[in-house]
Design a protein around this motif. Structure first.
Motif, PDB file in Angstrom:
ATOM      1  N   ARG A  54       0.888  -1.156   0.000  1.00 46.93           N
ATOM      2  CA  ARG A  54       0.000   0.000   0.000  1.00 46.93           C
ATOM      3  C   ARG A  54       0.920   1.198   0.000  1.00 46.93           C
ATOM      4  O   ARG A  54       1.994   1.161   0.614  1.00 46.93           O
ATOM      5  N   TYR A  55       0.565   2.266  -0.716  1.00 48.86           N
ATOM      6  CA  TYR A  55       1.453   3.420  -0.739  1.00 48.86           C
ATOM      7  C   TYR A  55       0.698   4.723  -0.615  1.00 48.86           C
ATOM      8  O   TYR A  55      -0.504   4.789  -0.874  1.00 48.86           O
ATOM      9  N   GLU A  56       1.422   5.742  -0.194  1.00 50.47           N
ATOM     10  CA  GLU A  56       0.911   7.108  -0.136  1.00 50.47           C
ATOM     11  C   GLU A  56       1.954   8.005  -0.762  1.00 50.47           C
ATOM     12  O   GLU A  56       3.153   7.844  -0.521  1.00 50.47           O
ATOM     13  N   GLU A  57       1.483   8.947  -1.589  1.00 47.16           N
ATOM     14  CA  GLU A  57       2.392   9.924  -2.188  1.00 47.16           C
ATOM     15  C   GLU A  57       2.586  11.070  -1.214  1.00 47.16           C
ATOM     16  O   GLU A  57       1.654  11.476  -0.528  1.00 47.16           O
ATOM     17  N   ALA A  58       3.820  11.596  -1.183  1.00 44.99           N
ATOM     18  CA  ALA A  58       4.083  12.774  -0.363  1.00 44.99           C
ATOM     19  C   ALA A  58       3.335  13.943  -0.976  1.00 44.99           C
ATOM     20  O   ALA A  58       3.198  14.039  -2.196  1.00 44.99           O
ATOM     21  N   GLU A  59       2.822  14.817  -0.133  1.00 46.80           N
ATOM     22  CA  GLU A  59       2.061  15.960  -0.642  1.00 46.80           C
ATOM     23  C   GLU A  59       2.890  16.772  -1.616  1.00 46.80           C
ATOM     24  O   GLU A  59       4.009  17.176  -1.310  1.00 46.80           O
ATOM     25  N   GLY A  60       2.345  16.968  -2.817  1.00 47.85           N
ATOM     26  CA  GLY A  60       3.011  17.796  -3.813  1.00 47.85           C
ATOM     27  C   GLY A  60       4.155  17.126  -4.546  1.00 47.85           C
ATOM     28  O   GLY A  60       4.798  17.743  -5.382  1.00 47.85           O
ATOM     29  N   SER A  62       4.756  13.482  -6.477  1.00 53.26           N
ATOM     30  CA  SER A  62       4.309  12.142  -6.847  1.00 53.26           C
ATOM     31  C   SER A  62       5.472  11.160  -6.991  1.00 53.26           C
ATOM     32  O   SER A  62       5.264   9.969  -7.133  1.00 53.26           O
ATOM     33  N   ASP A  63       6.722  11.671  -6.964  1.00 53.75           N
ATOM     34  CA  ASP A  63       7.887  10.777  -7.039  1.00 53.75           C
ATOM     35  C   ASP A  63       8.330  10.287  -5.672  1.00 53.75           C
ATOM     36  O   ASP A  63       9.191   9.423  -5.566  1.00 53.75           O
ATOM     37  N   ASP A  64       7.787  10.847  -4.608  1.00 52.18           N
ATOM     38  CA  ASP A  64       8.171  10.469  -3.246  1.00 52.18           C
ATOM     39  C   ASP A  64       7.044   9.636  -2.637  1.00 52.18           C
ATOM     40  O   ASP A  64       5.995  10.170  -2.283  1.00 52.18           O
ATOM     41  N   LEU A  65       7.275   8.333  -2.532  1.00 56.57           N
ATOM     42  CA  LEU A  65       6.260   7.422  -2.012  1.00 56.57           C
ATOM     43  C   LEU A  65       6.656   6.880  -0.651  1.00 56.57           C
ATOM     44  O   LEU A  65       7.824   6.631  -0.391  1.00 56.57           O
ATOM     45  N   THR A  66       5.655   6.670   0.193  1.00 59.31           N
ATOM     46  CA  THR A  66       5.844   5.947   1.435  1.00 59.31           C
ATOM     47  C   THR A  66       5.134   4.615   1.264  1.00 59.31           C
ATOM     48  O   THR A  66       3.947   4.579   0.933  1.00 59.31           O
ATOM     49  N   LEU A  67       5.862   3.508   1.442  1.00 61.57           N
ATOM     50  CA  LEU A  67       5.303   2.173   1.267  1.00 61.57           C
ATOM     51  C   LEU A  67       4.925   1.577   2.617  1.00 61.57           C
ATOM     52  O   LEU A  67       5.617   1.770   3.609  1.00 61.57           O
ATOM     53  N   PHE A  68       3.824   0.826   2.616  1.00 61.12           N
ATOM     54  CA  PHE A  68       3.348   0.156   3.816  1.00 61.12           C
ATOM     55  C   PHE A  68       3.114  -1.312   3.503  1.00 61.12           C
ATOM     56  O   PHE A  68       2.662  -1.656   2.419  1.00 61.12           O
ATOM     57  N   GLN A  69       3.432  -2.172   4.460  1.00 56.86           N
ATOM     58  CA  GLN A  69       3.162  -3.605   4.305  1.00 56.86           C
ATOM     59  C   GLN A  69       1.654  -3.814   4.218  1.00 56.86           C
ATOM     60  O   GLN A  69       0.882  -3.131   4.889  1.00 56.86           O
ATOM     61  N   ILE A  70       1.241  -4.767   3.414  1.00 61.77           N
ATOM     62  CA  ILE A  70      -0.170  -5.153   3.373  1.00 61.77           C
ATOM     63  C   ILE A  70      -0.374  -6.161   4.488  1.00 61.77           C
ATOM     64  O   ILE A  70       0.321  -7.173   4.550  1.00 61.77           O
ATOM     65  N   GLU A  71      -1.317  -5.866   5.364  1.00 63.60           N
ATOM     66  CA  GLU A  71      -1.459  -6.679   6.565  1.00 63.60           C
ATOM     67  C   GLU A  71      -2.763  -7.452   6.649  1.00 63.60           C
ATOM     68  O   GLU A  71      -2.825  -8.471   7.319  1.00 63.60           O
ATOM     69  N   THR A  72      -3.814  -6.984   5.980  1.00 65.33           N
ATOM     70  CA  THR A  72      -5.092  -7.658   6.145  1.00 65.33           C
ATOM     71  C   THR A  72      -5.355  -8.638   5.001  1.00 65.33           C
ATOM     72  O   THR A  72      -4.879  -8.449   3.876  1.00 65.33           O
ATOM     73  N   GLU A  73      -6.112  -9.654   5.295  1.00 67.37           N
ATOM     74  CA  GLU A  73      -6.469 -10.645   4.275  1.00 67.37           C
ATOM     75  C   GLU A  73      -7.319 -10.001   3.181  1.00 67.37           C
ATOM     76  O   GLU A  73      -7.187 -10.338   2.007  1.00 67.37           O
ATOM     77  N   GLU A  74      -8.168  -9.052   3.562  1.00 64.87           N
ATOM     78  CA  GLU A  74      -9.006  -8.354   2.587  1.00 64.87           C
ATOM     79  C   GLU A  74      -8.140  -7.616   1.558  1.00 64.87           C
ATOM     80  O   GLU A  74      -8.393  -7.681   0.351  1.00 64.87           O
ATOM     81  N   GLU A  75      -7.090  -6.941   2.037  1.00 63.59           N
ATOM     82  CA  GLU A  75      -6.190  -6.236   1.116  1.00 63.59           C
ATOM     83  C   GLU A  75      -5.470  -7.226   0.206  1.00 63.59           C
ATOM     84  O   GLU A  75      -5.337  -6.991  -1.001  1.00 63.59           O
TER      85      GLU A  75
END
Length: 94
Positions: A54-60, A62-75
């Protein structure tokens, strides 16, 4: 041939690894974004290990991403479904 988007992802020890982005997708009802990638060095191999985040772009920026582990079975189920769709469409285009 379209050039693939590449990203660098550090591992737990801080060593950086180059990945080719297969695809990204957004889930409207959760307002979350996901990224599916493969290690660049194993791209040509028959069996490829696929990574999803799962990722989120830094405000302003789009080349700076923060990545997060996928933790739920639904995801995971959503990612697997999207990967199956991606694989089917990729095979049809060959």
């Amino acid at each position: 041939m379209q050039e693939k988007e590449r990203i660098i992802i550090p591992d737990e020890s801080g060593e950086e690894h180059l990945f080719d982005v297969l695809f990204t997708f957004d889930v409207d009802h959760t307002e979350k974004s996901y990224l599916v990638a493969v290690p660049a060095e194993q791209e040509e191999e028959e069996e490829v290990e696929v990574f999803a985040f799962r990722y989120e772009e830094a405000e302003g920026d789009s080349d700076d991403l923060t990545l997060f582990q996928i933790e739920t079975e639904e995801e995971w189920n959503m990612v697997e479904e999207m990967l199956a769709t991606f694989t089917e469409s990729d095979e049809e285009s060959e």
